[in-house]
Motif scaffolding. Structure first.
Motif, PDB file in Angstrom:
ATOM      1  N   SER A  51       0.821  -1.217   0.000  1.00 11.61           N
ATOM      2  CA  SER A  51       0.000   0.000   0.000  1.00 11.61           C
ATOM      3  C   SER A  51       0.857   1.271   0.000  1.00 11.61           C
ATOM      4  O   SER A  51       0.604   2.203  -0.764  1.00 11.61           O
ATOM      5  CB  SER A  51      -0.955   0.010   1.192  1.00 11.61           C
ATOM      6  N   ILE A  52       1.882   1.310   0.860  1.00  7.60           N
ATOM      7  CA  ILE A  52       2.674   2.551   0.909  1.00  7.60           C
ATOM      8  C   ILE A  52       3.531   2.711  -0.348  1.00  7.60           C
ATOM      9  O   ILE A  52       3.790   3.839  -0.782  1.00  7.60           O
ATOM     10  CB  ILE A  52       3.542   2.671   2.193  1.00  7.60           C
ATOM     11  N   LEU A  53       3.937   1.599  -0.949  1.00 10.79           N
ATOM     12  CA  LEU A  53       4.701   1.691  -2.196  1.00 10.79           C
ATOM     13  C   LEU A  53       3.810   2.154  -3.345  1.00 10.79           C
ATOM     14  O   LEU A  53       4.259   2.902  -4.228  1.00 10.79           O
ATOM     15  CB  LEU A  53       5.357   0.342  -2.513  1.00 10.79           C
ATOM     16  N   LEU A  54       2.549   1.734  -3.336  1.00 12.47           N
ATOM     17  CA  LEU A  54       1.597   2.238  -4.341  1.00 12.47           C
ATOM     18  C   LEU A  54       1.358   3.736  -4.146  1.00 12.47           C
ATOM     19  O   LEU A  54       1.341   4.505  -5.111  1.00 12.47           O
ATOM     20  CB  LEU A  54       0.279   1.464  -4.258  1.00 12.47           C
ATOM     21  N   LEU A  55       1.182   4.146  -2.893  1.00 17.22           N
ATOM     22  CA  LEU A  55       1.021   5.579  -2.609  1.00 17.22           C
ATOM     23  C   LEU A  55       2.219   6.373  -3.128  1.00 17.22           C
ATOM     24  O   LEU A  55       2.078   7.477  -3.661  1.00 17.22           O
ATOM     25  CB  LEU A  55       0.894   5.818  -1.099  1.00 17.22           C
ATOM     26  N   ASN A  56       3.395   5.776  -2.973  1.00 17.07           N
ATOM     27  CA  ASN A  56       4.644   6.432  -3.365  1.00 17.07           C
ATOM     28  C   ASN A  56       4.714   6.708  -4.865  1.00 17.07           C
ATOM     29  O   ASN A  56       5.417   7.622  -5.299  1.00 17.07           O
ATOM     30  CB  ASN A  56       5.828   5.546  -2.950  1.00 17.07           C
ATOM     31  N   VAL A  57       4.004   5.870  -5.665  1.00 12.50           N
ATOM     32  CA  VAL A  57       4.004   6.083  -7.125  1.00 12.50           C
ATOM     33  C   VAL A  57       2.669   6.681  -7.584  1.00 12.50           C
ATOM     34  O   VAL A  57       2.280   6.573  -8.745  1.00 12.50           O
ATOM     35  CB  VAL A  57       4.322   4.768  -7.897  1.00 12.50           C
ATOM     36  N   GLY A  58       1.961   7.310  -6.631  1.00 11.82           N
ATOM     37  CA  GLY A  58       0.752   8.047  -6.988  1.00 11.82           C
ATOM     38  C   GLY A  58      -0.487   7.207  -7.191  1.00 11.82           C
ATOM     39  O   GLY A  58      -1.458   7.643  -7.812  1.00 11.82           O
ATOM     40  N   LYS A  59      -0.488   5.974  -6.672  1.00 11.85           N
ATOM     41  CA  LYS A  59      -1.641   5.082  -6.817  1.00 11.85           C
ATOM     42  C   LYS A  59      -2.434   5.011  -5.517  1.00 11.85           C
ATOM     43  O   LYS A  59      -1.958   5.377  -4.442  1.00 11.85           O
ATOM     44  CB  LYS A  59      -1.179   3.663  -7.208  1.00 11.85           C
ATOM     45  N   GLU A  60      -3.632   4.462  -5.622  1.00  7.39           N
ATOM     46  CA  GLU A  60      -4.514   4.246  -4.483  1.00  7.39           C
ATOM     47  C   GLU A  60      -4.013   3.033  -3.687  1.00  7.39           C
ATOM     48  O   GLU A  60      -3.442   2.095  -4.255  1.00  7.39           O
ATOM     49  CB  GLU A  60      -5.929   3.987  -5.018  1.00  7.39           C
ATOM     50  N   THR A  61      -4.189   3.040  -2.367  1.00  3.70           N
ATOM     51  CA  THR A  61      -3.844   1.869  -1.551  1.00  3.70           C
ATOM     52  C   THR A  61      -4.795   0.713  -1.861  1.00  3.70           C
ATOM     53  O   THR A  61      -5.855   0.913  -2.446  1.00  3.70           O
ATOM     54  CB  THR A  61      -3.954   2.208  -0.049  1.00  3.70           C
ATOM     55  N   VAL A  62      -4.415  -0.485  -1.463  1.00  5.24           N
ATOM     56  CA  VAL A  62      -5.239  -1.678  -1.719  1.00  5.24           C
ATOM     57  C   VAL A  62      -6.186  -1.944  -0.546  1.00  5.24           C
ATOM     58  O   VAL A  62      -5.913  -1.543   0.589  1.00  5.24           O
ATOM     59  CB  VAL A  62      -4.359  -2.934  -1.933  1.00  5.24           C
ATOM     60  N   GLU A  63      -7.285  -2.626  -0.849  1.00  9.65           N
ATOM     61  CA  GLU A  63      -8.073  -3.235   0.215  1.00  9.65           C
ATOM     62  C   GLU A  63      -7.457  -4.598   0.506  1.00  9.65           C
ATOM     63  O   GLU A  63      -6.981  -5.289  -0.399  1.00  9.65           O
ATOM     64  CB  GLU A  63      -9.548  -3.378  -0.193  1.00  9.65           C
ATOM     65  N   ILE A  64      -7.457  -4.979   1.779  1.00  9.58           N
ATOM     66  CA  ILE A  64      -6.659  -6.115   2.249  1.00  9.58           C
ATOM     67  C   ILE A  64      -7.555  -7.211   2.811  1.00  9.58           C
ATOM     68  O   ILE A  64      -8.402  -6.939   3.678  1.00  9.58           O
ATOM     69  CB  ILE A  64      -5.688  -5.637   3.360  1.00  9.58           C
ATOM     70  N   ALA A  65      -7.359  -8.445   2.345  1.00 14.40           N
ATOM     71  CA  ALA A  65      -8.058  -9.598   2.925  1.00 14.40           C
ATOM     72  C   ALA A  65      -7.313 -10.020   4.189  1.00 14.40           C
ATOM     73  O   ALA A  65      -6.119 -10.305   4.139  1.00 14.40           O
ATOM     74  CB  ALA A  65      -8.094 -10.755   1.923  1.00 14.40           C
ATOM     75  N   ILE A  66      -8.024 -10.048   5.333  1.00 17.63           N
ATOM     76  CA  ILE A  66      -7.363 -10.406   6.602  1.00 17.63           C
ATOM     77  C   ILE A  66      -8.235 -11.399   7.375  1.00 17.63           C
ATOM     78  O   ILE A  66      -9.449 -11.224   7.488  1.00 17.63           O
ATOM     79  CB  ILE A  66      -7.063  -9.146   7.451  1.00 17.63           C
ATOM     80  N   GLY A  67      -7.613 -12.463   7.885  1.00 13.83           N
ATOM     81  CA  GLY A  67      -8.343 -13.501   8.613  1.00 13.83           C
ATOM     82  C   GLY A  67      -8.816 -13.011   9.969  1.00 13.83           C
ATOM     83  O   GLY A  67      -8.074 -12.320  10.675  1.00 13.83           O
ATOM     84  N   ASP A  68     -10.029 -13.374  10.347  1.00 13.08           N
ATOM     85  CA  ASP A  68     -10.564 -12.899  11.637  1.00 13.08           C
ATOM     86  C   ASP A  68      -9.891 -13.556  12.835  1.00 13.08           C
ATOM     87  O   ASP A  68     -10.056 -13.109  13.967  1.00 13.08           O
ATOM     88  CB  ASP A  68     -12.094 -13.054  11.704  1.00 13.08           C
ATOM     89  N   ASN A  69      -9.073 -14.607  12.596  1.00 10.09           N
ATOM     90  CA  ASN A  69      -8.319 -15.224  13.698  1.00 10.09           C
ATOM     91  C   ASN A  69      -7.278 -14.258  14.271  1.00 10.09           C
ATOM     92  O   ASN A  69      -6.817 -14.428  15.398  1.00 10.09           O
ATOM     93  CB  ASN A  69      -7.617 -16.509  13.219  1.00 10.09           C
ATOM     94  N   LEU A  70      -6.912 -13.236  13.499  1.00 14.78           N
ATOM     95  CA  LEU A  70      -5.918 -12.258  13.960  1.00 14.78           C
ATOM     96  C   LEU A  70      -6.573 -11.070  14.671  1.00 14.78           C
ATOM     97  O   LEU A  70      -5.885 -10.255  15.279  1.00 14.78           O
ATOM     98  CB  LEU A  70      -5.093 -11.746  12.780  1.00 14.78           C
ATOM     99  N   LEU A  71      -7.892 -10.990  14.573  1.00 13.19           N
ATOM    100  CA  LEU A  71      -8.595  -9.815  15.118  1.00 13.19           C
ATOM    101  C   LEU A  71      -9.065 -10.131  16.527  1.00 13.19           C
ATOM    102  O   LEU A  71     -10.258 -10.221  16.819  1.00 13.19           O
ATOM    103  CB  LEU A  71      -9.764  -9.439  14.199  1.00 13.19           C
TER     104      LEU A  71
END
Length: 382
Positions: A111-131
């Motif tokens: 995400s931050i590397l995309l921001l660095n080249v002027g792109k939008e950040t990504v939406e992220i798939a994250i498992g609920d076992n970590l939440l």
């Protein structure tokens, strides 16, 4: 409205929901403690004020997440690099499918590397076992994550997977939003990165048309993530021995927290992210009459090859390969000093493993295998 209601408990928060969520986070003592740990020396009221000034998820990410992640990169890496030149249509929204090394940083660095080249950040798939705490679940949804539900019955899992697939198709087609998802559930403990067919089956549950049509609409872009050092390598080696020695061994919530913390605040050396070309041309050329299982196996193999051939390889990968093989096949890829430094690193990681019956030869082999496998797969992909 219907689409919104269906995804309400898994999607990232909409911008209009943020003020209320910010207030809930600000008033949560556990969140306050986490902020004091993550941003030491900054008064919490200043953090709260800055949060309240953010009107969108992207503003929040730029104000907090990006700053935090660049801080991690400066302190705990020898440089963070990115090449997405193979993605020739920069206007498209992509589904980045990547190998998985770190619970937080794989998608965070993207995400931050995309921001660095002027792109939008990504939406992220994250498992609920970590939440594991309510504030973590809220924070990741502020940070443009959508929730992968785990630990369900078979029927519930099918329903949940179909809904998540519909959401991902909706995010790409309607929101114009790129997505990140790992190629498998959980990290490849031995760095032998392989795409699970089940991930592709899930992606093909949503959308219109046949399997190929559904996957074409997601604009899949394989992404290779290469860490010079994996700070969690010794924890993964420890887990291998525990699984070998204790029947039915399972990691605890505390283990997950330890992995998160070690991954964030451990030294990673150089880190490189390399995007392959969008798979649409390759998918279009596949035989649509194949049996489903054969088709998914072929697509998994295509993704694997793209990820493997785009690794950035470091001296440690070559040294680990030679140490396991007992030869000097790749001696031209590293110096004597490189080898001495790497062997000292491996010995130091073994030293960190807190087991009463520590099997040092076994643990050393597991650690070396983690660093040799990317090279093995790279050579096979070429």
């Amino acid at each position: 409205m219907g689409i919104s209601i269906e995804f309400d408990d898994i999607r990232p928060y909409n911008n209009e929901e943020l003020p209320q969520i910010f207030e809930e986070l600000i008033s949560d003592p556990a969140f306050q403690n986490a902020i004091a740990y993550a941003i030491p020396g900054v008064p919490f009221e200043a953090v709260a004020q800055k949060m309240r000034s953010c009107k969108t998820s992207l503003e929040f990410q730029k104000a907090f997440s990006a700053e935090f992640l660049w801080g991690i990169a400066r302190k705990y890496t020898n440089g963070l690099t990115f090449d997405n030149s193979a993605l020739t249509n920069q206007e498209l929204s992509y589904t980045y499918i990547s190998n998985h090394r770190d619970i937080i940083l794989d998608s965070g660095f993207l995400s931050i590397l995309l921001l660095n080249v002027g792109k939008e950040t990504v939406e992220i798939a994250i498992g609920d076992n970590l939440l594991i705490y309510p504030w973590i679940k809220k924070l990741v949804r502020v940070n443009k994550s959508f929730i992968v539900q785990r630990g369900l019955s078979m029927r519930q899992m099918l329903e949940s997977s179909a809904r998540m697939s519909r959401y991902m198709h909706y995010a790409i087609a309607e929101k114009g939003q790129s997505i990140w998802i790992a190629q498998r559930e959980g990290r490849a403990k031995d760095s032998n990165d392989r795409t699970q067919d089940s991930v592709l089956k899930m992606l093909a549950m949503g959308g219109e048309g046949g399997i190929i049509d559904k996957l074409l609409s997601l604009n899949i872009a394989p992404l290779s993530i290469s860490y010079e050092y994996d700070p969690c390598d010794y924890l993964k080696a420890k887990e291998f021995q525990l699984k070998r020695d204790i029947e039915g061994y399972k990691k605890t919530t505390q283990d997950d927290l330890k992995n998160m913390e070690t991954g964030l605040f451990g030294f990673k050396g150089q880190v490189h992210l390399q995007a392959a070309a969008c798979l649409n041309d390759k998918l279009t050329g596949l035989d649509r009459s194949l049996a489903k299982c054969e088709l998914f196996a072929q697509i998994s193999a295509i993704i694997d090859k793209e990820i493997h051939r785009n690794y950035k390889l470091y001296p440690g990968n070559y040294i680990a390969h030679d140490l396991l093989a007992g030869d000097k096949q790749f001696a031209d890829k590293y110096t004597t000093e490189d080898q001495q430094r790497f062997e000292e690193y491996i010995a130091g990681q073994i030293e960190k493993i807190d087991l009463s019956e520590k099997d040092i030869p076994y643990l050393r082999e597991k650690l070396l295998t983690m660093y040799a496998n990317p090279l093995k797969n790279y050579l096979a992909a070429l």
